[in-house]
Design a protein around this motif. Structure first.
Motif, PDB file in Angstrom:
ATOM      1  N   PHE B   8       0.828  -1.213   0.000  1.00  0.00           N
ATOM      2  CA  PHE B   8       0.000   0.000   0.000  1.00  0.00           C
ATOM      3  C   PHE B   8       0.855   1.252   0.000  1.00  0.00           C
ATOM      4  O   PHE B   8       2.011   1.237   0.445  1.00  0.00           O
ATOM      5  CB  PHE B   8      -0.929   0.004   1.223  1.00  0.00           C
ATOM      6  CG  PHE B   8      -1.959  -1.078   1.155  1.00  0.00           C
ATOM      7  CD1 PHE B   8      -3.160  -0.870   0.493  1.00  0.00           C
ATOM      8  CD2 PHE B   8      -1.705  -2.326   1.710  1.00  0.00           C
ATOM      9  CE1 PHE B   8      -4.099  -1.883   0.392  1.00  0.00           C
ATOM     10  CE2 PHE B   8      -2.644  -3.347   1.613  1.00  0.00           C
ATOM     11  CZ  PHE B   8      -3.839  -3.126   0.960  1.00  0.00           C
ATOM     12  N   GLY B   9       0.246   2.350  -0.458  1.00  0.00           N
ATOM     13  CA  GLY B   9       0.843   3.674  -0.374  1.00  0.00           C
ATOM     14  C   GLY B   9       2.244   3.696  -0.962  1.00  0.00           C
ATOM     15  O   GLY B   9       2.495   3.202  -2.057  1.00  0.00           O
ATOM     16  N   GLN B  10       3.163   4.295  -0.184  1.00  0.00           N
ATOM     17  CA  GLN B  10       4.521   4.487  -0.721  1.00  0.00           C
ATOM     18  C   GLN B  10       5.282   3.169  -0.895  1.00  0.00           C
ATOM     19  O   GLN B  10       6.287   3.151  -1.618  1.00  0.00           O
ATOM     20  CB  GLN B  10       5.306   5.444   0.162  1.00  0.00           C
ATOM     21  CG  GLN B  10       5.410   5.042   1.596  1.00  0.00           C
ATOM     22  CD  GLN B  10       6.057   6.153   2.413  1.00  0.00           C
ATOM     23  OE1 GLN B  10       7.224   6.440   2.259  1.00  0.00           O
ATOM     24  NE2 GLN B  10       5.281   6.784   3.257  1.00  0.00           N
ATOM     25  N   GLU B  13       5.537   2.142  -4.450  1.00  0.00           N
ATOM     26  CA  GLU B  13       6.571   2.820  -5.259  1.00  0.00           C
ATOM     27  C   GLU B  13       7.880   2.028  -5.268  1.00  0.00           C
ATOM     28  O   GLU B  13       8.717   2.211  -6.140  1.00  0.00           O
ATOM     29  CB  GLU B  13       6.806   4.247  -4.731  1.00  0.00           C
ATOM     30  CG  GLU B  13       5.577   5.125  -4.919  1.00  0.00           C
ATOM     31  CD  GLU B  13       5.764   6.554  -4.419  1.00  0.00           C
ATOM     32  OE1 GLU B  13       6.714   6.822  -3.662  1.00  0.00           O
ATOM     33  OE2 GLU B  13       4.930   7.396  -4.790  1.00  0.00           O
ATOM     34  N   LEU B  71       2.085  -2.087   5.535  1.00  0.00           N
ATOM     35  CA  LEU B  71       1.328  -0.857   5.720  1.00  0.00           C
ATOM     36  C   LEU B  71       2.251   0.297   6.110  1.00  0.00           C
ATOM     37  O   LEU B  71       2.787   0.310   7.214  1.00  0.00           O
ATOM     38  CB  LEU B  71       0.274  -1.061   6.816  1.00  0.00           C
ATOM     39  CG  LEU B  71      -0.646  -2.273   6.619  1.00  0.00           C
ATOM     40  CD1 LEU B  71      -1.540  -2.456   7.842  1.00  0.00           C
ATOM     41  CD2 LEU B  71      -1.492  -2.115   5.366  1.00  0.00           C
ATOM     42  N   PRO B  72       2.425   1.263   5.238  1.00  0.00           N
ATOM     43  CA  PRO B  72       3.218   2.452   5.581  1.00  0.00           C
ATOM     44  C   PRO B  72       2.454   3.303   6.607  1.00  0.00           C
ATOM     45  O   PRO B  72       1.309   2.986   6.946  1.00  0.00           O
ATOM     46  CB  PRO B  72       3.360   3.176   4.240  1.00  0.00           C
ATOM     47  CG  PRO B  72       2.192   2.735   3.443  1.00  0.00           C
ATOM     48  CD  PRO B  72       1.879   1.336   3.877  1.00  0.00           C
ATOM     49  N   PRO B  73       3.062   4.392   7.121  1.00  0.00           N
ATOM     50  CA  PRO B  73       2.393   5.189   8.146  1.00  0.00           C
ATOM     51  C   PRO B  73       0.973   5.621   7.731  1.00  0.00           C
ATOM     52  O   PRO B  73       0.741   5.982   6.576  1.00  0.00           O
ATOM     53  CB  PRO B  73       3.315   6.409   8.284  1.00  0.00           C
ATOM     54  CG  PRO B  73       4.657   5.895   7.916  1.00  0.00           C
ATOM     55  CD  PRO B  73       4.412   4.896   6.821  1.00  0.00           C
TER      56      PRO B  73
END
Lengths: 147, 77
Positions: B8-10, B13, B71-73
């Motif tokens: 997820f999220g960053q 990337e 899970l990033p922040p």
């Protein structure tokens, strides 16, 4: 009252003031309520290194997030004397100035709703796997982190 | 053991994919993280928590074969 199965808290895009106003209107039939309290999270046009945030693009681990929202809801009903509670969170792009989180609590008495709302919003910020990409006006981005 | 891993999220990337199946030898979350760190050399620089079957777990937790998520922040609200 609380349901057993997690609801879908997410809405695509910004939460409109019509939707919020209509939610308030729908509670006029619930005449045991004496106090509502509402939290609205709004996307802030932060300026970072000379660049301004134009929007936040929200994503989430949706199944886990809905379960966490459900757990927060159950815990809040357990802890506070609430008549009802509604939570909506945006997914996708929400522009600066638009609403991305709507939390609405109602109770017979006012003291309860002040405490309950803070408890719920803080729990959402800390426990729910939602991710925010802050998109600047020049289309570059950085990742938002809750403090 | 084959494990479904979601990003997820960053983290996406770094992995350039939102989901994949990873083959792990070993029985703990740390074994899976070891595989991921060798596959993605930028991953160690990222801050993330790990969920197994939608519950946060530690590196010492045993793999049970269910879905893992990196899970990033969190940034809700």
């Amino acid at each position: 009252m609380s349901d057993k199965k997690p609801k879908n808290v997410f809405r695509e895009g910004a939460i409109s003031s019509d939707f919020i106003g209509n939610s308030i209107y729908k509670h006029q039939t619930k005449t045991s309520i004496g106090a509502h309290n509402i939290f609205l999270g709004q996307v802030r046009a932060d300026e970072i290194d000379g660049k301004t945030v134009a929007a936040i693009e929200y994503t989430a681990y949706e199944d886990m997030a809905n379960q966490k929202f459900h757990d927060i809801r159950e815990a809040a009903f357990e802890k506070f004397e609430l008549t009802c509670m509604h939570i909506y969170h945006s997914l996708g792009t929400v522009k600066a100035g638009e609403i991305c989180l709507f939390v609405f609590v109602s109770s017979p008495r006012r003291k309860v709703v002040f405490e309950a709302l803070e408890y719920i919003v803080e729990a959402i910020k800390a426990d729910v796997p939602v991710f925010g990409k802050e998109i600047f006006e020049d289309t570059s981005h950085q990742w938002k982190v809750n403090n | 053991m084959h494990i479904t891993v979601k990003y997820f999220g960053q983290i996406v990337e770094v992995t350039n994919t939102q989901e994949e199946t990873i083959e792990v030898v070993g029985s703990h979350i740390s074994d899976l993280v070891g595989v991921l760190n060798s596959k993605y050399d930028q991953l160690e620089k990222k801050d993330f928590q790990i969920a197994q079957n939608q519950e946060l777990v530690s590196l010492e937790t045993e793999l049970i074969g269910l879905e893992i998520a990196l899970l990033p922040p969190f940034a809700g609200g």
